[in-house]
Design a protein around this motif. Sequence first.
Motif, PDB file in Angstrom:
ATOM      1  N   ILE A   1       0.827  -1.208   0.000  1.00  0.00           N
ATOM      2  CA  ILE A   1       0.000   0.000   0.000  1.00  0.00           C
ATOM      3  C   ILE A   1       0.863   1.259   0.000  1.00  0.00           C
ATOM      4  O   ILE A   1       0.488   2.280  -0.591  1.00  0.00           O
ATOM      5  N   ILE A   2       2.048   1.197   0.625  1.00  0.00           N
ATOM      6  CA  ILE A   2       2.960   2.344   0.537  1.00  0.00           C
ATOM      7  C   ILE A   2       3.377   2.559  -0.914  1.00  0.00           C
ATOM      8  O   ILE A   2       3.357   3.687  -1.421  1.00  0.00           O
ATOM      9  N   ALA A   3       3.746   1.476  -1.581  1.00  0.00           N
ATOM     10  CA  ALA A   3       4.158   1.599  -2.984  1.00  0.00           C
ATOM     11  C   ALA A   3       3.028   2.162  -3.834  1.00  0.00           C
ATOM     12  O   ALA A   3       3.250   3.057  -4.670  1.00  0.00           O
ATOM     13  N   GLN A   4       1.818   1.664  -3.636  1.00  0.00           N
ATOM     14  CA  GLN A   4       0.685   2.148  -4.428  1.00  0.00           C
ATOM     15  C   GLN A   4       0.422   3.630  -4.143  1.00  0.00           C
ATOM     16  O   GLN A   4       0.181   4.414  -5.068  1.00  0.00           O
ATOM     17  N   ALA A   5       0.462   4.012  -2.866  1.00  0.00           N
ATOM     18  CA  ALA A   5       0.179   5.401  -2.487  1.00  0.00           C
ATOM     19  C   ALA A   5       1.209   6.371  -3.049  1.00  0.00           C
ATOM     20  O   ALA A   5       0.899   7.545  -3.278  1.00  0.00           O
ATOM     21  N   LEU A   6       2.435   5.865  -3.293  1.00  0.00           N
ATOM     22  CA  LEU A   6       3.512   6.750  -3.736  1.00  0.00           C
ATOM     23  C   LEU A   6       3.832   6.583  -5.224  1.00  0.00           C
ATOM     24  O   LEU A   6       4.893   7.014  -5.688  1.00  0.00           O
ATOM     25  N   GLY A   7       2.898   5.980  -5.970  1.00  0.00           N
ATOM     26  CA  GLY A   7       3.032   5.970  -7.425  1.00  0.00           C
ATOM     27  C   GLY A   7       3.432   4.656  -8.050  1.00  0.00           C
ATOM     28  O   GLY A   7       3.654   4.590  -9.266  1.00  0.00           O
ATOM     29  N   GLY A   8       3.528   3.582  -7.281  1.00  0.00           N
ATOM     30  CA  GLY A   8       3.842   2.263  -7.826  1.00  0.00           C
ATOM     31  C   GLY A   8       2.598   1.483  -8.183  1.00  0.00           C
ATOM     32  O   GLY A   8       1.475   2.008  -8.160  1.00  0.00           O
ATOM     33  N   LYS A   9       2.793   0.215  -8.509  1.00  0.00           N
ATOM     34  CA  LYS A   9       1.672  -0.639  -8.896  1.00  0.00           C
ATOM     35  C   LYS A   9       1.750  -1.966  -8.169  1.00  0.00           C
ATOM     36  O   LYS A   9       2.829  -2.551  -8.024  1.00  0.00           O
ATOM     37  N   VAL A  10       0.583  -2.450  -7.718  1.00  0.00           N
ATOM     38  CA  VAL A  10       0.462  -3.733  -7.018  1.00  0.00           C
ATOM     39  C   VAL A  10      -0.497  -4.611  -7.808  1.00  0.00           C
ATOM     40  O   VAL A  10      -1.569  -4.164  -8.215  1.00  0.00           O
ATOM     41  N   GLU A  11      -0.094  -5.877  -8.027  1.00  0.00           N
ATOM     42  CA  GLU A  11      -0.922  -6.817  -8.776  1.00  0.00           C
ATOM     43  C   GLU A  11      -0.761  -8.222  -8.213  1.00  0.00           C
ATOM     44  O   GLU A  11       0.193  -8.502  -7.477  1.00  0.00           O
ATOM     45  N   LYS A  12      -1.700  -9.091  -8.596  1.00  0.00           N
ATOM     46  CA  LYS A  12      -1.501 -10.509  -8.310  1.00  0.00           C
ATOM     47  C   LYS A  12      -0.381 -11.030  -9.209  1.00  0.00           C
ATOM     48  O   LYS A  12      -0.386 -10.801 -10.415  1.00  0.00           O
ATOM     49  N   TRP A  13       0.571 -11.718  -8.611  1.00  0.00           N
ATOM     50  CA  TRP A  13       1.710 -12.233  -9.368  1.00  0.00           C
ATOM     51  C   TRP A  13       1.279 -13.445 -10.181  1.00  0.00           C
ATOM     52  O   TRP A  13       0.660 -14.378  -9.639  1.00  0.00           O
TER      53      TRP A  13
ATOM     54  N   GLY B   1       1.751 -17.061  -8.939  1.00  0.00           N
ATOM     55  CA  GLY B   1       0.977 -17.631  -7.843  1.00  0.00           C
ATOM     56  C   GLY B   1       1.475 -17.192  -6.478  1.00  0.00           C
ATOM     57  O   GLY B   1       2.127 -16.167  -6.322  1.00  0.00           O
ATOM     58  N   TRP B   2       1.169 -18.024  -5.489  1.00  0.00           N
ATOM     59  CA  TRP B   2       1.447 -17.721  -4.090  1.00  0.00           C
ATOM     60  C   TRP B   2       2.920 -17.951  -3.731  1.00  0.00           C
ATOM     61  O   TRP B   2       3.567 -18.837  -4.279  1.00  0.00           O
ATOM     62  N   ASN B   3       3.396 -17.173  -2.771  1.00  0.00           N
ATOM     63  CA  ASN B   3       4.650 -17.422  -2.065  1.00  0.00           C
ATOM     64  C   ASN B   3       4.294 -17.689  -0.609  1.00  0.00           C
ATOM     65  O   ASN B   3       3.690 -16.831   0.049  1.00  0.00           O
TER      66      ASN B   3
ATOM     67  N   LEU C   1      13.250 -15.408   5.498  1.00  0.00           N
ATOM     68  CA  LEU C   1      12.074 -14.789   6.097  1.00  0.00           C
ATOM     69  C   LEU C   1      10.836 -15.478   5.539  1.00  0.00           C
ATOM     70  O   LEU C   1      10.892 -16.125   4.488  1.00  0.00           O
ATOM     71  N   THR C   2       9.725 -15.316   6.229  1.00  0.00           N
ATOM     72  CA  THR C   2       8.514 -16.039   5.884  1.00  0.00           C
ATOM     73  C   THR C   2       7.612 -15.227   4.968  1.00  0.00           C
ATOM     74  O   THR C   2       7.325 -14.053   5.249  1.00  0.00           O
ATOM     75  N   ALA C   3       7.146 -15.853   3.907  1.00  0.00           N
ATOM     76  CA  ALA C   3       6.220 -15.217   2.970  1.00  0.00           C
ATOM     77  C   ALA C   3       4.815 -15.772   3.151  1.00  0.00           C
ATOM     78  O   ALA C   3       4.625 -16.939   3.515  1.00  0.00           O
ATOM     79  N   TRP C   4       3.829 -14.917   2.872  1.00  0.00           N
ATOM     80  CA  TRP C   4       2.437 -15.348   2.770  1.00  0.00           C
ATOM     81  C   TRP C   4       1.728 -14.313   1.895  1.00  0.00           C
ATOM     82  O   TRP C   4       1.149 -13.354   2.376  1.00  0.00           O
ATOM     83  N   HIS C   5       1.828 -14.468   0.583  1.00  0.00           N
ATOM     84  CA  HIS C   5       1.234 -13.468  -0.302  1.00  0.00           C
ATOM     85  C   HIS C   5       1.140 -14.014  -1.725  1.00  0.00           C
ATOM     86  O   HIS C   5       1.876 -14.912  -2.124  1.00  0.00           O
ATOM     87  N   GLN C   6       0.211 -13.415  -2.455  1.00  0.00           N
ATOM     88  CA  GLN C   6       0.132 -13.589  -3.903  1.00  0.00           C
ATOM     89  C   GLN C   6       0.351 -12.246  -4.595  1.00  0.00           C
ATOM     90  O   GLN C   6       0.975 -12.176  -5.640  1.00  0.00           O
ATOM     91  N   ASP C   7      -0.142 -11.163  -4.008  1.00  0.00           N
ATOM     92  CA  ASP C   7       0.086  -9.824  -4.552  1.00  0.00           C
ATOM     93  C   ASP C   7       1.544  -9.425  -4.384  1.00  0.00           C
ATOM     94  O   ASP C   7       2.216  -9.863  -3.441  1.00  0.00           O
ATOM     95  N   GLN C   8       2.001  -8.577  -5.302  1.00  0.00           N
ATOM     96  CA  GLN C   8       3.363  -8.057  -5.235  1.00  0.00           C
ATOM     97  C   GLN C   8       3.395  -6.637  -5.782  1.00  0.00           C
ATOM     98  O   GLN C   8       2.518  -6.223  -6.541  1.00  0.00           O
ATOM     99  N   VAL C   9       4.441  -5.899  -5.419  1.00  0.00           N
ATOM    100  CA  VAL C   9       4.740  -4.622  -6.070  1.00  0.00           C
ATOM    101  C   VAL C   9       5.384  -4.946  -7.411  1.00  0.00           C
ATOM    102  O   VAL C   9       6.492  -5.486  -7.464  1.00  0.00           O
TER     103      VAL C   9
ATOM    104  N   CYS D   1      10.074 -12.912  -6.090  1.00  0.00           N
ATOM    105  CA  CYS D   1       9.607 -11.561  -5.751  1.00  0.00           C
ATOM    106  C   CYS D   1      10.732 -10.578  -6.035  1.00  0.00           C
ATOM    107  O   CYS D   1      11.699 -10.483  -5.266  1.00  0.00           O
ATOM    108  N   ALA D   2      10.615  -9.845  -7.134  1.00  0.00           N
ATOM    109  CA  ALA D   2      11.694  -8.966  -7.564  1.00  0.00           C
ATOM    110  C   ALA D   2      11.862  -7.756  -6.648  1.00  0.00           C
ATOM    111  O   ALA D   2      12.982  -7.303  -6.420  1.00  0.00           O
ATOM    112  N   ASN D   3      10.743  -7.238  -6.126  1.00  0.00           N
ATOM    113  CA  ASN D   3      10.776  -6.000  -5.346  1.00  0.00           C
ATOM    114  C   ASN D   3      10.382  -6.294  -3.899  1.00  0.00           C
ATOM    115  O   ASN D   3       9.349  -5.847  -3.416  1.00  0.00           O
ATOM    116  N   ALA D   4      11.218  -7.052  -3.221  1.00  0.00           N
ATOM    117  CA  ALA D   4      10.853  -7.592  -1.907  1.00  0.00           C
ATOM    118  C   ALA D   4      11.131  -6.636  -0.760  1.00  0.00           C
ATOM    119  O   ALA D   4      10.605  -6.839   0.335  1.00  0.00           O
ATOM    120  N   ALA D   5      11.939  -5.633  -0.964  1.00  0.00           N
ATOM    121  CA  ALA D   5      12.163  -4.596   0.045  1.00  0.00           C
ATOM    122  C   ALA D   5      12.463  -3.302  -0.673  1.00  0.00           C
ATOM    123  O   ALA D   5      13.194  -3.295  -1.671  1.00  0.00           O
TER     124      ALA D   5
END
Length: 225
Positions: A99-111, A114-116, A131-139, A155-159
């Motif tokens: 949500i920070i990325a989206q609010a500041l001009g990035g894009k979030v989508e379902k990868w 699939g799931w990580n 570290l532990t993942a639990w997501h399908q959406d990504q920046v 996940c290319a943009n993990a931090a």
Amino acid sequence: MLIGILQCGHFPDELQAESGDYGALYQSFLDGQGFDFAVYPVVDGVFPEGPEACDGWLISGSKFGAYEDLPWIPPLEDLIRAIRDSGRPLVGICFGHQIIAQALGGKVEKWPGGWNVGPQTYHFAEGDAELTAWHQDQVTQVPPGARVLASSDHCANAALAYGDRIYSIQPHPEFNAREIAGLIRTRGGALPDNLKAEATAKMHTPLANRAEADKIAAHFRKVHA
């Protein structure tokens, strides 16, 4: 130092007796760092008066998508931009990262991949971290001016970092084996069986949670100072 936790979801009811809700999970994650906490369940429409209400801010995970048409998403994006403009430190985790990325001009989508789920290896400049993942959406598109600090095979943009005041990560350093086992049990219906089996097999992999907690705490203190 008072850290405001912007709670964007609720941990499953069946798991809260052991793990607590998201607000409690993040307080446990940062336990021993000398912080005080205030929890704002923005998912329920409860917002602070503004960035000045706390010295630093942390945005939680959520089962929701940053792109969903939900009434609390636009005011949360407004608050993110206000926190940025105030110069206060901000940290986002999983949904918070998105949500920070989206609010500041990035894009979030379902990868499309699939799931990580479960322990993953993340590549930081200072070395690899489990570290532990639990997501399908990504920046999928990084906001202008943001720097990519970590990636994984899935996940290319993990931090991301935005200047020296905002830091966000896709994985869940507040999750241990107990939380992943519980999520597989309560919210794992959408996951392929092979992915659940793989995550279960890796569940007790040693994690870099404490190192990540120390990093986040140092970020809060450095910016606040």
